[in-house]
Design an enzyme around this catalytic site. Structure first.
Site, PDB file in Angstrom:
ATOM      1  N   ILE A  22      19.080 -27.638  12.936  1.00  0.00           N
ATOM      2  CA  ILE A  22      18.473 -26.463  13.580  1.00  0.00           C
ATOM      3  C   ILE A  22      18.306 -26.708  15.082  1.00  0.00           C
ATOM      4  CG2 ILE A  22      16.537 -24.841  13.510  1.00  0.00           C
ATOM      5  CD1 ILE A  22      15.964 -25.906  10.626  1.00  0.00           C
ATOM      6  N   ASP A  41      16.240 -37.631  20.484  1.00  0.00           N
ATOM      7  CA  ASP A  41      16.539 -37.772  19.062  1.00  0.00           C
ATOM      8  C   ASP A  41      16.792 -39.255  18.812  1.00  0.00           C
ATOM      9  OD1 ASP A  41      17.936 -37.603  16.433  1.00  0.00           O
ATOM     10  OD2 ASP A  41      17.957 -35.463  16.846  1.00  0.00           O
ATOM     11  N   SER A 134       7.092 -25.030   7.941  1.00  0.00           N
ATOM     12  CA  SER A 134       7.887 -24.676   6.764  1.00  0.00           C
ATOM     13  C   SER A 134       7.080 -23.766   5.859  1.00  0.00           C
ATOM     14  CB  SER A 134       8.244 -25.968   6.024  1.00  0.00           C
ATOM     15  OG  SER A 134       8.728 -25.676   4.736  1.00  0.00           O
ATOM     16  N   TYR A 161       6.384 -34.466   2.019  1.00  0.00           N
ATOM     17  CA  TYR A 161       7.023 -33.688   3.092  1.00  0.00           C
ATOM     18  C   TYR A 161       6.190 -32.453   3.417  1.00  0.00           C
ATOM     19  CZ  TYR A 161       9.892 -30.294   5.429  1.00  0.00           C
ATOM     20  OH  TYR A 161      10.314 -29.341   6.327  1.00  0.00           O
ATOM     21  N   LYS A 165       3.639 -31.386   6.708  1.00  0.00           N
ATOM     22  CA  LYS A 165       3.761 -30.169   7.534  1.00  0.00           C
ATOM     23  C   LYS A 165       2.424 -29.422   7.562  1.00  0.00           C
ATOM     24  CE  LYS A 165       8.097 -30.215   8.806  1.00  0.00           C
ATOM     25  NZ  LYS A 165       8.507 -30.337  10.202  1.00  0.00           N
ATOM     26  N   ASN A 211      20.077 -29.798  -0.634  1.00  0.00           N
ATOM     27  CA  ASN A 211      19.878 -28.346  -0.636  1.00  0.00           C
ATOM     28  C   ASN A 211      21.100 -27.618  -1.176  1.00  0.00           C
ATOM     29  OD1 ASN A 211      18.319 -29.344   2.212  1.00  0.00           O
ATOM     30  ND2 ASN A 211      17.147 -28.196   0.694  1.00  0.00           N
ATOM     31  N   ARG A 243      15.281 -17.279  -3.394  1.00  0.00           N
ATOM     32  CA  ARG A 243      14.877 -17.875  -2.120  1.00  0.00           C
ATOM     33  C   ARG A 243      15.260 -16.949  -0.970  1.00  0.00           C
ATOM     34  NH1 ARG A 243      12.700 -20.459  -5.225  1.00  0.00           N
ATOM     35  NH2 ARG A 243      12.545 -22.713  -5.513  1.00  0.00           N
ATOM     36  N   PRO A 307      11.773 -30.468 -10.618  1.00  0.00           N
ATOM     37  CA  PRO A 307      10.317 -30.495 -10.457  1.00  0.00           C
ATOM     38  C   PRO A 307       9.905 -29.954  -9.082  1.00  0.00           C
ATOM     39  CG  PRO A 307      11.125 -32.616 -11.255  1.00  0.00           C
ATOM     40  CD  PRO A 307      12.330 -31.801 -10.927  1.00  0.00           C
TER      41      PRO A 307
HETATM   42  P1  NAD Z   1      17.715 -32.497  10.733  1.00  0.00           P
HETATM   43  O1  NAD Z   1      17.452 -33.739   9.957  1.00  0.00           O
HETATM   44  O2  NAD Z   1      19.104 -32.010  10.807  1.00  0.00           O
HETATM   45  O3  NAD Z   1      17.177 -32.674  12.227  1.00  0.00           O
HETATM   46  C1  NAD Z   1      16.057 -33.469  12.536  1.00  0.00           C
HETATM   47  C2  NAD Z   1      16.456 -34.388  13.683  1.00  0.00           C
HETATM   48  O4  NAD Z   1      15.322 -35.211  14.006  1.00  0.00           O
HETATM   49  C3  NAD Z   1      17.616 -35.317  13.341  1.00  0.00           C
HETATM   50  O5  NAD Z   1      18.593 -35.224  14.343  1.00  0.00           O
HETATM   51  C4  NAD Z   1      16.973 -36.712  13.314  1.00  0.00           C
HETATM   52  O6  NAD Z   1      17.867 -37.717  13.756  1.00  0.00           O
HETATM   53  C5  NAD Z   1      15.797 -36.513  14.254  1.00  0.00           C
HETATM   54  N1  NAD Z   1      14.678 -37.445  13.990  1.00  0.00           N
HETATM   55  C6  NAD Z   1      14.160 -37.803  12.801  1.00  0.00           C
HETATM   56  N2  NAD Z   1      13.128 -38.661  12.987  1.00  0.00           N
HETATM   57  C7  NAD Z   1      13.001 -38.830  14.326  1.00  0.00           C
HETATM   58  C8  NAD Z   1      12.139 -39.597  15.136  1.00  0.00           C
HETATM   59  N3  NAD Z   1      11.195 -40.387  14.606  1.00  0.00           N
HETATM   60  N4  NAD Z   1      12.288 -39.555  16.481  1.00  0.00           N
HETATM   61  C9  NAD Z   1      13.257 -38.780  17.033  1.00  0.00           C
HETATM   62  N5  NAD Z   1      14.113 -38.033  16.317  1.00  0.00           N
HETATM   63  C10 NAD Z   1      13.989 -38.058  14.971  1.00  0.00           C
HETATM   64  O7  NAD Z   1      16.739 -31.371  10.163  1.00  0.00           O
HETATM   65  P2  NAD Z   1      16.740 -29.808  10.413  1.00  0.00           P
HETATM   66  O8  NAD Z   1      17.187 -29.139   9.177  1.00  0.00           O
HETATM   67  O9  NAD Z   1      17.406 -29.507  11.703  1.00  0.00           O
HETATM   68  O10 NAD Z   1      15.179 -29.561  10.531  1.00  0.00           O
HETATM   69  C11 NAD Z   1      14.518 -29.516  11.788  1.00  0.00           C
HETATM   70  C12 NAD Z   1      13.036 -29.330  11.557  1.00  0.00           C
HETATM   71  O11 NAD Z   1      12.823 -28.122  10.828  1.00  0.00           O
HETATM   72  C13 NAD Z   1      12.376 -30.428  10.734  1.00  0.00           C
HETATM   73  O12 NAD Z   1      11.102 -30.684  11.278  1.00  0.00           O
HETATM   74  C14 NAD Z   1      12.262 -29.829   9.362  1.00  0.00           C
HETATM   75  O13 NAD Z   1      11.173 -30.368   8.631  1.00  0.00           O
HETATM   76  C15 NAD Z   1      12.013 -28.375   9.698  1.00  0.00           C
HETATM   77  N6  NAD Z   1      12.417 -27.471   8.604  1.00  0.00           N
HETATM   78  C16 NAD Z   1      13.681 -27.551   8.110  1.00  0.00           C
HETATM   79  C17 NAD Z   1      14.068 -26.735   7.063  1.00  0.00           C
HETATM   80  C18 NAD Z   1      15.445 -26.845   6.476  1.00  0.00           C
HETATM   81  O14 NAD Z   1      15.629 -26.411   5.333  1.00  0.00           O
HETATM   82  N7  NAD Z   1      16.440 -27.370   7.180  1.00  0.00           N
HETATM   83  C19 NAD Z   1      13.148 -25.820   6.530  1.00  0.00           C
HETATM   84  C20 NAD Z   1      11.867 -25.750   7.065  1.00  0.00           C
HETATM   85  C21 NAD Z   1      11.513 -26.604   8.111  1.00  0.00           C
HETATM   86  C1  WQD Z   2      17.329 -23.602  -3.288  1.00  0.00           C
HETATM   87  C2  WQD Z   2      17.536 -23.196  -4.745  1.00  0.00           C
HETATM   88  C3  WQD Z   2      17.098 -24.964  -6.306  1.00  0.00           C
HETATM   89  C4  WQD Z   2      20.419 -27.557  -5.203  1.00  0.00           C
HETATM   90  C5  WQD Z   2      13.802 -26.727   0.433  1.00  0.00           C
HETATM   91  C6  WQD Z   2      12.458 -27.323   0.725  1.00  0.00           C
HETATM   92  C7  WQD Z   2      11.701 -26.422   1.659  1.00  0.00           C
HETATM   93  C8  WQD Z   2      12.533 -26.137   2.911  1.00  0.00           C
HETATM   94  C9  WQD Z   2      13.876 -25.608   2.570  1.00  0.00           C
HETATM   95  C10 WQD Z   2      12.054 -27.771   4.563  1.00  0.00           C
HETATM   96  C11 WQD Z   2      16.454 -23.744  -5.664  1.00  0.00           C
HETATM   97  C12 WQD Z   2      18.554 -24.540  -6.353  1.00  0.00           C
HETATM   98  C13 WQD Z   2      19.524 -26.509  -5.257  1.00  0.00           C
HETATM   99  C14 WQD Z   2      21.306 -27.762  -6.300  1.00  0.00           C
HETATM  100  C15 WQD Z   2      20.351 -25.838  -7.385  1.00  0.00           C
HETATM  101  N1  WQD Z   2      12.790 -27.325   3.653  1.00  0.00           N
HETATM  102  N2  WQD Z   2      19.489 -25.668  -6.321  1.00  0.00           N
HETATM  103  N3  WQD Z   2      21.230 -26.877  -7.337  1.00  0.00           N
HETATM  104  O1  WQD Z   2      13.984 -26.081  -2.575  1.00  0.00           O
HETATM  105  O2  WQD Z   2      13.997 -23.683  -1.799  1.00  0.00           O
HETATM  106  O3  WQD Z   2      13.608 -25.465  -0.196  1.00  0.00           O
HETATM  107  O4  WQD Z   2      14.520 -26.501   1.654  1.00  0.00           O
HETATM  108  O5  WQD Z   2      11.006 -27.375   4.942  1.00  0.00           O
HETATM  109  O6  WQD Z   2      10.507 -27.079   1.972  1.00  0.00           O
HETATM  110  O7  WQD Z   2      11.749 -27.474  -0.491  1.00  0.00           O
HETATM  111  O8  WQD Z   2      15.842 -25.204  -1.097  1.00  0.00           O
HETATM  112  O9  WQD Z   2      18.284 -25.436  -1.026  1.00  0.00           O
HETATM  113  O10 WQD Z   2      16.934 -27.236  -2.157  1.00  0.00           O
HETATM  114  O11 WQD Z   2      17.127 -24.999  -3.235  1.00  0.00           O
HETATM  115  O12 WQD Z   2      20.316 -25.076  -8.345  1.00  0.00           O
HETATM  116  O13 WQD Z   2      22.095 -28.693  -6.323  1.00  0.00           O
HETATM  117  O14 WQD Z   2      18.764 -23.783  -5.195  1.00  0.00           O
HETATM  118  O15 WQD Z   2      16.617 -25.238  -7.578  1.00  0.00           O
HETATM  119  O16 WQD Z   2      16.237 -22.796  -6.650  1.00  0.00           O
HETATM  120  P1  WQD Z   2      14.308 -25.103  -1.558  1.00  0.00           P
HETATM  121  P2  WQD Z   2      17.110 -25.801  -1.831  1.00  0.00           P
END
Ligand code: NAD
Ligand code: WQD
Length: 353
Positions: A22, A41, A134, A161, A165, A211, A243, A307
């Site tokens: 992101i 990073d 999140s 996790y 948050k 995911n 979702r 779970p």
């Molecule tokens: P990502 O893992 O692709 O990006 C996170 C980056 O942070 C990585 O490049 C990693 O190398 C860096 N990083 C990790 N620990 C670090 C540290 N101690 N110091 C410096 N850099 C560090 O993840 P993303 O999907 O881009 O997510 C970005 C943010 O959004 C995260 O905080 C995540 O929890 C939050 N978020 C993500 C999702 C999702 O589904 N992707 C959903 C909700 C919230």
């Molecule tokens: C989506 C749906 C699974 C994989 C997670 C974190 C959430 C946020 C976003 C960071 C669910 C199903 C998945 C597979 C499947 N991240 N699935 N087979 O769990 O909604 O959210 O990512 O903040 O906190 O919990 O996303 O993509 O893992 O799952 O059937 O191999 O797909 O059961 O219903 P989720 P997901």
């Protein structure tokens, strides 16, 4: 709305975790809006080659400094040297399952890392933070659509996790109460997916994807044999979980809207926004949309429920629309199309540097 709709020219923004999924898409949009972007990073879940892609798509290169957010002294120096005005904080660990195995790491990186960042901001007199939160902070017992007025439910979250948050958000509430000149925006993302439409940037998970969307993409491209759908006996229209998937480019643009809003508002304090579409899709709908987008068959079977999974979760996205003027525009078909472009053009993700 696009990156040029905002008045962010020459804003000096620090993006933590800016090499990640992101963060990199947001850094690109910030660059395109004329911001001066500095990325920090530690590359635990990313590669520097993403910077070449940002460069290619924006014709300018962000400043990149490899550092851990927990290195307060170095981060303070980076902020001072680059005259940072705003911080967008993506850096952290995000794998739900892993967080149940190594909670210490998750609290250290996510929680202590944010404390360290706040200390650096104080040292460098930076007063604005946008935090990647999140939808998980609502807990596993809340009924959708989820609105920002619902309480954070730390007890209702089953993993470190999500709890990290939730605890960060609560901490940020205390910080903004105590520091009257601090501005904090918590953005609660639902399920970010998709990739840059060009196919040059996208999600690059290490090892087995946790995911759904990256797993489906890897099956489509032939890297994995089949998908296991976690449960088909939920009380939902097709029995699989619902979702709120949103396109990473919409999400990136939302950060610019939040930054623009923060600057225009000119008033400190804490604000919280959901970032989602408000329109949920089931696992089977995602599979179907991906098959259509890629022209590939996605073999799958049904397995046990995972779970911690809730049957259905999606955002009430109205507040972000009202206050930030931001809403998502990409459809599920487009999310799948762009994920496919990225996966097909880069089957092994970003090249090593
Ligand atoms: P990502 O893992 O692709 O990006 C996170 C980056 O942070 C990585 O490049 C990693 O190398 C860096 N990083 C990790 N620990 C670090 C540290 N101690 N110091 C410096 N850099 C560090 O993840 P993303 O999907 O881009 O997510 C970005 C943010 O959004 C995260 O905080 C995540 O929890 C939050 N978020 C993500 C999702 C999702 O589904 N992707 C959903 C909700 C919230
Ligand atoms: C989506 C749906 C699974 C994989 C997670 C974190 C959430 C946020 C976003 C960071 C669910 C199903 C998945 C597979 C499947 N991240 N699935 N087979 O769990 O909604 O959210 O990512 O903040 O906190 O919990 O996303 O993509 O893992 O799952 O059937 O191999 O797909 O059961 O219903 P989720 P997901």
């Amino acid at each position: 709305m696009n990156s040029s709709s905002f008045n962010l020219q020459n804003k000096r923004v620090l993006v933590t975790g800016g090499a990640g999924f992101i963060g990199s898409h947001t850094a690109l949009e910030l660059q395109n809006a004329g911001c001066k972007v500095t990325i920090i990073d530690n590359l635990t879940n990313s590669k520097t080659t993403v910077l070449d892609r940002i460069n290619e798509l924006s014709e300018t290169t962000p400043v990149f400094i490899k550092t851990d957010i927990r290195d307060t002294e170095k981060v303070t120096r980076v902020m001072k040297e680059n005259d940072i005005e705003d911080v967008i904080h993506f850096a952290g660990l995000k794998a739900v399952g892993e967080s149940t195995q190594i909670p210490d790491e998750y609290y250290d990186v996510n929680f202590n890392g944010t404390v360290s960042l706040l200390n650096a901001m104080k040292e460098a007199a930076v007063k604005s933070l946008i935090f990647s939160s999140s939808a998980t902070v609502y807990g596993e017992n809340a009924n959708p659509p989820l609105t920002e007025t619902l309480a954070i439910d730390v007890q209702g979250i089953s993993h470190a996790y999500g709890r990290s948050k939730a605890m960060i958000e609560l901490m940020l509430e205390d910080y903004t109460r105590a520091n009257k000149d601090l501005s904090v925006t918590c953005l609660r993302y639902f399920n970010p997916v998709g990739a840059h439409p060009s196919g040059k940037m996208g999600e690059d998970p290490k090892g087995l994807p946790n995911n759904l969307m990256p797993f489906v993409s890897q099956v489509a491209v032939g890297k994995r044999e089949k998908l296991t759908v976690f449960g088909n006996d939920y009380n939902t229209p097709d029995g699989t979980c619902l979702r709120d998937y949103l396109h990473v480019c919409d999400l990136a643009e939302g950060h610019l809207a939040a930054l623009d809003y923060r600057i225009k508002k000119g008033k400190p304090g804490l604000e919280v926004f959901n970032f989602g579409t408000g329109k949920p899709s089931s696992v089977l709908e995602v599979i179907k949309a991906f098959e259509k987008a890629s022209g590939k068959n996605i073999p799958y079977d049904f397995g046990d429920r995972r779970p911690g999974d809730v049957p259905s979760t999606y955002a009430d996205p109205v507040l972000a629309k009202e206050k930030l003027g931001w809403e998502t525009k990409y459809t599920l078909d487009e999310m799948c199309k762009h994920s496919w472009n990225w996966q097909n053009d880069n089957p092994d993700g970003y090249p090593d540097s």
